[in-house]
Design an enzyme around this catalytic site. Structure first.
Site: not given
Ligand code: GAR
Length: 197
Positions: A12-14, A88, A102, A104
């Protein structure tokens, strides 16, 4: 206020970066965090900001009605996926047409599709000998990673980069661009500019 739900499956850093960005925003706010994993660290992050978070099982997500009911209850207008691993369901796609985005962690259409998330993507990028990677922000449709692309940003890779290093470069781009692109998309799609005229 336009209210966002963030869907996240893991760290969940994003999600936290997006929550911070919209914390004192005049017209956009994060209303709820939704996960498919009750143990995901994203719940702690949401709590620290006073945002409620909920988990649903994979089968609840596939059906979609309890998730939709929650989103209605929290008056959600827009959905942001931030490291969310499930598809989804049609019920949510129909309820939020062109209102789900989203991120990616690679340059789609390469290195996307079912099972391609997080470090798996970075490993695939390295294995293919790519000289660059980056981020793709796109709308969600019924197929994994195939919705219309809104924004891409790239970073250069060196042949010695480990997948940790690639992940770090990509995360940096995510933090820099995702919240601002979300803001732009919402401003356009809810005509927020017009409100200030
Ligand atoms: C992020 O790098 C995001 O782009 C990726 O998961 C990571 C989550 O990091 N998403 C995917 O790969 C979707 N196909 P986070 O939990 O630290 O935000």
């Amino acid at each position: 206020m336009v209210r966002i739900a963030i869907f996240a499956s893991g760290n969940g850093s994003n999600a936290e970066n997006i929550i911070r960005y919209f914390k004192n925003h005049p017209s956009i706010e994060v209303g709820v965090v939704v996960s498919n994993n009750p143990h995901a660290y994203v719940h702690e992050r949401a709590k620290a900001f006073g945002i409620e978070s909920f988990s649903f099982s994979k089968s609840e997500f596939e059906k979609g009605c309890s998730v939709l009911e929650l989103l209605r209850r929290y008056n959600i207008d827009f959905i942001v996926l931030a490291g969310f691993m499930l598809k989804i369901p049609p019920l949510l796609l129909d309820a939020f047409p062109h209102k789900i985005v989203n991120i990616h962690p690679a340059l789609l259409p390469k290195h996307g599709g079912k099972g391609m998330y997080g470090d798996r993507v970075h490993r695939a990028v390295i294995e293919s000998g790519e000289t660059e990677s980056g981020i793709t922000i796109h709308y969600i449709n019924e197929n994994y990673d195939e919705g219309d692309i809104i924004f891409q940003a790239t970073c250069l890779l060196s042949p010695e980069d480990t997948y940790h290093e690639v992940a770090e470069k990509v995360h940096k781009l995510e933090y820099e661009f995702y919240p601002a692109v979300i803001e732009k998309v919402i401003t356009r799609s809810f005509h927020l500019d017009d409100e200030n005229k």
